[in-house]
Write a protein that holds these residues in place. Structure first.
Motif, PDB file in Angstrom:
ATOM      1  N   ALA A  34       0.813  -1.210   0.000  1.00  0.00           N
ATOM      2  CA  ALA A  34       0.000   0.000   0.000  1.00  0.00           C
ATOM      3  C   ALA A  34       0.850   1.265   0.000  1.00  0.00           C
ATOM      4  CB  ALA A  34      -0.941  -0.001   1.203  1.00  0.00           C
ATOM      5  N   GLY A  35       2.108   1.148   0.412  1.00  0.00           N
ATOM      6  CA  GLY A  35       3.007   2.297   0.401  1.00  0.00           C
ATOM      7  C   GLY A  35       2.645   3.377   1.404  1.00  0.00           C
ATOM      8  N   ILE A  36       2.086   2.969   2.549  1.00  0.00           N
ATOM      9  CA  ILE A  36       1.606   3.955   3.525  1.00  0.00           C
ATOM     10  C   ILE A  36       2.316   3.836   4.872  1.00  0.00           C
ATOM     11  CG2 ILE A  36      -0.682   4.233   2.496  1.00  0.00           C
ATOM     12  CD1 ILE A  36      -1.732   2.144   4.426  1.00  0.00           C
ATOM     13  N   VAL A  37       3.360   3.026   4.943  1.00  0.00           N
ATOM     14  CA  VAL A  37       4.003   2.777   6.233  1.00  0.00           C
ATOM     15  C   VAL A  37       5.078   3.807   6.553  1.00  0.00           C
ATOM     16  CG1 VAL A  37       5.196   1.075   7.652  1.00  0.00           C
ATOM     17  CG2 VAL A  37       3.559   0.317   5.928  1.00  0.00           C
ATOM     18  N   ALA A  38       5.849   4.215   5.556  1.00  0.00           N
ATOM     19  CA  ALA A  38       6.976   5.111   5.795  1.00  0.00           C
ATOM     20  C   ALA A  38       6.531   6.381   6.513  1.00  0.00           C
ATOM     21  CB  ALA A  38       7.647   5.462   4.469  1.00  0.00           C
ATOM     22  N   ASN A  39       7.203   6.667   7.624  1.00  0.00           N
ATOM     23  CA  ASN A  39       6.959   7.873   8.438  1.00  0.00           C
ATOM     24  C   ASN A  39       5.592   7.885   9.120  1.00  0.00           C
ATOM     25  OD1 ASN A  39       9.507   9.030   7.678  1.00  0.00           O
ATOM     26  ND2 ASN A  39       8.582   9.571   5.712  1.00  0.00           N
ATOM     27  N   ALA A  40       4.906   6.756   9.112  1.00  0.00           N
ATOM     28  CA  ALA A  40       3.571   6.690   9.727  1.00  0.00           C
ATOM     29  C   ALA A  40       3.668   6.324  11.199  1.00  0.00           C
ATOM     30  CB  ALA A  40       2.709   5.661   8.997  1.00  0.00           C
ATOM     31  N   ARG A  41       2.673   6.752  11.932  1.00  0.00           N
ATOM     32  CA  ARG A  41       2.486   6.338  13.330  1.00  0.00           C
ATOM     33  C   ARG A  41       1.556   5.131  13.289  1.00  0.00           C
ATOM     34  NH1 ARG A  41       2.494   8.519  18.668  1.00  0.00           N
ATOM     35  NH2 ARG A  41       0.594   8.025  19.836  1.00  0.00           N
ATOM     36  N   VAL A  42       2.058   3.958  13.697  1.00  0.00           N
ATOM     37  CA  VAL A  42       1.378   2.687  13.456  1.00  0.00           C
ATOM     38  C   VAL A  42       0.986   2.001  14.759  1.00  0.00           C
ATOM     39  CG1 VAL A  42       1.580   0.400  12.383  1.00  0.00           C
ATOM     40  CG2 VAL A  42       2.699   2.375  11.316  1.00  0.00           C
ATOM     41  N   ALA A  43      -0.220   1.421  14.791  1.00  0.00           N
ATOM     42  CA  ALA A  43      -0.656   0.553  15.882  1.00  0.00           C
ATOM     43  C   ALA A  43      -0.915  -0.834  15.319  1.00  0.00           C
ATOM     44  CB  ALA A  43      -1.919   1.089  16.540  1.00  0.00           C
ATOM     45  N   ASP A  44      -0.335  -1.849  15.958  1.00  0.00           N
ATOM     46  CA  ASP A  44      -0.585  -3.244  15.584  1.00  0.00           C
ATOM     47  C   ASP A  44      -1.389  -3.892  16.699  1.00  0.00           C
ATOM     48  OD1 ASP A  44      -0.506  -5.806  14.529  1.00  0.00           O
ATOM     49  OD2 ASP A  44       1.494  -6.241  15.327  1.00  0.00           O
ATOM     50  N   LEU A  45      -2.661  -4.168  16.438  1.00  0.00           N
ATOM     51  CA  LEU A  45      -3.554  -4.746  17.442  1.00  0.00           C
ATOM     52  C   LEU A  45      -3.530  -6.266  17.346  1.00  0.00           C
ATOM     53  CD1 LEU A  45      -6.605  -2.340  16.926  1.00  0.00           C
ATOM     54  CD2 LEU A  45      -4.564  -2.006  18.349  1.00  0.00           C
ATOM     55  N   CYS A  46      -3.663  -6.944  18.498  1.00  0.00           N
ATOM     56  CA  CYS A  46      -3.599  -8.411  18.534  1.00  0.00           C
ATOM     57  C   CYS A  46      -2.266  -8.864  17.936  1.00  0.00           C
ATOM     58  CB  CYS A  46      -4.767  -9.034  17.790  1.00  0.00           C
ATOM     59  SG  CYS A  46      -6.406  -8.430  18.274  1.00  0.00           S
ATOM     60  N   THR A  47      -1.183  -8.292  18.409  1.00  0.00           N
ATOM     61  CA  THR A  47       0.124  -8.458  17.764  1.00  0.00           C
ATOM     62  C   THR A  47       0.661  -9.878  17.820  1.00  0.00           C
ATOM     63  OG1 THR A  47       2.298  -7.438  17.510  1.00  0.00           O
ATOM     64  CG2 THR A  47       1.564  -7.857  19.774  1.00  0.00           C
ATOM     65  N   GLY A  48       0.305 -10.676  18.842  1.00  0.00           N
ATOM     66  CA  GLY A  48       0.801 -12.048  18.926  1.00  0.00           C
ATOM     67  C   GLY A  48       2.312 -12.088  19.007  1.00  0.00           C
ATOM     68  N   SER A  49       2.951 -12.711  18.031  1.00  0.00           N
ATOM     69  CA  SER A  49       4.405 -12.817  18.006  1.00  0.00           C
ATOM     70  C   SER A  49       5.095 -11.488  17.731  1.00  0.00           C
ATOM     71  CB  SER A  49       4.833 -13.823  16.935  1.00  0.00           C
ATOM     72  OG  SER A  49       4.527 -13.310  15.644  1.00  0.00           O
ATOM     73  N   GLY A  50       4.347 -10.509  17.225  1.00  0.00           N
ATOM     74  CA  GLY A  50       4.920  -9.219  16.868  1.00  0.00           C
ATOM     75  C   GLY A  50       5.399  -9.134  15.433  1.00  0.00           C
ATOM     76  N   VAL A  51       5.119 -10.152  14.619  1.00  0.00           N
ATOM     77  CA  VAL A  51       5.674 -10.200  13.273  1.00  0.00           C
ATOM     78  C   VAL A  51       5.215  -9.033  12.403  1.00  0.00           C
ATOM     79  CG1 VAL A  51       3.857 -11.727  12.357  1.00  0.00           C
ATOM     80  CG2 VAL A  51       6.136 -11.717  11.307  1.00  0.00           C
ATOM     81  N   VAL A  52       3.947  -8.604  12.525  1.00  0.00           N
ATOM     82  CA  VAL A  52       3.456  -7.496  11.704  1.00  0.00           C
ATOM     83  C   VAL A  52       4.054  -6.179  12.185  1.00  0.00           C
ATOM     84  CG1 VAL A  52       1.411  -6.278  10.869  1.00  0.00           C
ATOM     85  CG2 VAL A  52       1.327  -8.752  11.199  1.00  0.00           C
ATOM     86  N   ALA A  53       4.167  -5.999  13.488  1.00  0.00           N
ATOM     87  CA  ALA A  53       4.772  -4.792  14.041  1.00  0.00           C
ATOM     88  C   ALA A  53       6.230  -4.669  13.621  1.00  0.00           C
ATOM     89  CB  ALA A  53       4.651  -4.801  15.563  1.00  0.00           C
ATOM     90  N   VAL A  54       6.956  -5.773  13.660  1.00  0.00           N
ATOM     91  CA  VAL A  54       8.356  -5.776  13.232  1.00  0.00           C
ATOM     92  C   VAL A  54       8.455  -5.395  11.754  1.00  0.00           C
ATOM     93  CG1 VAL A  54      10.339  -7.274  12.781  1.00  0.00           C
ATOM     94  CG2 VAL A  54       9.180  -7.381  14.988  1.00  0.00           C
ATOM     95  N   ALA A  55       7.547  -5.918  10.933  1.00  0.00           N
ATOM     96  CA  ALA A  55       7.542  -5.588   9.504  1.00  0.00           C
ATOM     97  C   ALA A  55       7.246  -4.108   9.278  1.00  0.00           C
ATOM     98  CB  ALA A  55       6.521  -6.452   8.770  1.00  0.00           C
ATOM     99  N   ALA A  56       6.340  -3.535  10.076  1.00  0.00           N
ATOM    100  CA  ALA A  56       6.031  -2.114   9.952  1.00  0.00           C
ATOM    101  C   ALA A  56       7.245  -1.262  10.299  1.00  0.00           C
ATOM    102  CB  ALA A  56       4.844  -1.755  10.838  1.00  0.00           C
ATOM    103  N   ALA A  57       7.947  -1.644  11.353  1.00  0.00           N
ATOM    104  CA  ALA A  57       9.158  -0.916  11.731  1.00  0.00           C
ATOM    105  C   ALA A  57      10.212  -1.009  10.634  1.00  0.00           C
ATOM    106  CB  ALA A  57       9.697  -1.463  13.050  1.00  0.00           C
ATOM    107  N   ALA A  58      10.354  -2.201  10.046  1.00  0.00           N
ATOM    108  CA  ALA A  58      11.333  -2.405   8.982  1.00  0.00           C
ATOM    109  C   ALA A  58      10.984  -1.613   7.730  1.00  0.00           C
ATOM    110  CB  ALA A  58      11.442  -3.890   8.645  1.00  0.00           C
ATOM    111  N   ALA A  59       9.688  -1.322   7.538  1.00  0.00           N
ATOM    112  CA  ALA A  59       9.235  -0.583   6.364  1.00  0.00           C
ATOM    113  C   ALA A  59       9.338   0.927   6.547  1.00  0.00           C
ATOM    114  CB  ALA A  59       7.797  -0.967   6.019  1.00  0.00           C
ATOM    115  N   GLY A  60       9.878   1.370   7.682  1.00  0.00           N
ATOM    116  CA  GLY A  60      10.148   2.780   7.855  1.00  0.00           C
ATOM    117  C   GLY A  60       9.127   3.588   8.624  1.00  0.00           C
TER     118      GLY A  60
END
Length: 230
Positions: A34-60
């Motif tokens: 989607a190209g909307i992660v860079a410089n965004a303030r992100v919330a990952d709900l029901c994060t579990g292992s944290g894999v999606v949150a880690v990916a968001a951080a890696a995407a900037g």
């Protein structure tokens, strides 16, 4: 619509935590494409292992906050962040806790969405599926999805985006309608057909009898739904 997933995962996720699976990876791909992660303030709900949150951080992302009601998941996500070098914070709590930090430019969620019958079938489901709390979601599979959809407009900043992944068995059109009712522009942006995993395989007969899956199904359709604040 994307129909593949990247295979990004986290090593060493303990058995008591929901392991990254096709739904997690489909959500990650939809988020990054989607190209909307860079410089965004992100919330990952029901994060579990944290894999999606880690990916968001890696995407900037400018800042990533992850949330889960399970203390073991919180600990696992924190360790995943350290191991990957990701800059994120993990909090114990649901979207209600996330409200304390709102608004967000992007909210992502892989919530529990598997319908459950009246009979206890946990012994038929192997431990590799993770804890029941990570997938059980009431008779219609919507005990988390419905209140989450209601809360989303209050979590998003102006022009913010929500991405949620779920199965067809928990009524994708109902999620679309609920988010539209909250004043959000909503569409299904990614789909994938996957073979039944251990939970769906154990419940497939009941799900078909309940009309939540088509008779004779051997696969389920996953979908990522995007909702944008005006």
């Amino acid at each position: 619509m994307t129909t593949a997933y990247s295979g990004v995962g986290l090593p060493g996720v303990p058995a008591e935590i929901y392991p990254p699976q096709q739904d997690s990876h489909l959500l990650i791909d939809a988020m990054t494409e989607a190209g909307i992660v860079a410089n965004a303030r992100v919330a990952d709900l029901c994060t579990g292992s944290g894999v999606v949150a880690v990916a968001a951080a890696a995407a900037g992302a400018a800042r990533v906050l992850a949330f889960d009601i399970c203390p073991r998941a919180v600990q696992c996500a924190r360790l995943s962040a350290i191991a990957s070098g990701a800059n994120l914070q993990v909090h114990r709590g649901s979207w209600a806790r996330a409200m304390e930090f709102a608004p967000f430019d992007l909210v992502v969620a892989n919530p529990p969405y598997v319908p459950q019958g009246s009979l206890d079938d946990h012994r038929r489901i192997p431990a590799i599926a993770g804890p029941a709390q990570a997938w059980n979601a009431g008779a219609a599979g919507r005990s988390v999805l419905d209140p989450l959809c209601e809360a989303v407009p209050r979590l998003l900043a102006e022009g913010g985006t929500f991405l949620v992944v779920q199965s067809e068995c928990s009524d994708i059109p109902r999620t679309v309608a609920a988010l539209q009712a909250g004043g959000l522009h909503t569409a299904v942006v990614a789909e994938q057909l996957i073979p039944f995993g251990p939970v769906m395989a154990a419940r497939s007969h009941w799900l078909m009898e309940a009309g939540l899956l088509k008779p004779g199904s051997r696969q389920e359709r996953l979908a990522v739904i995007r909702a944008d604040a005006q």
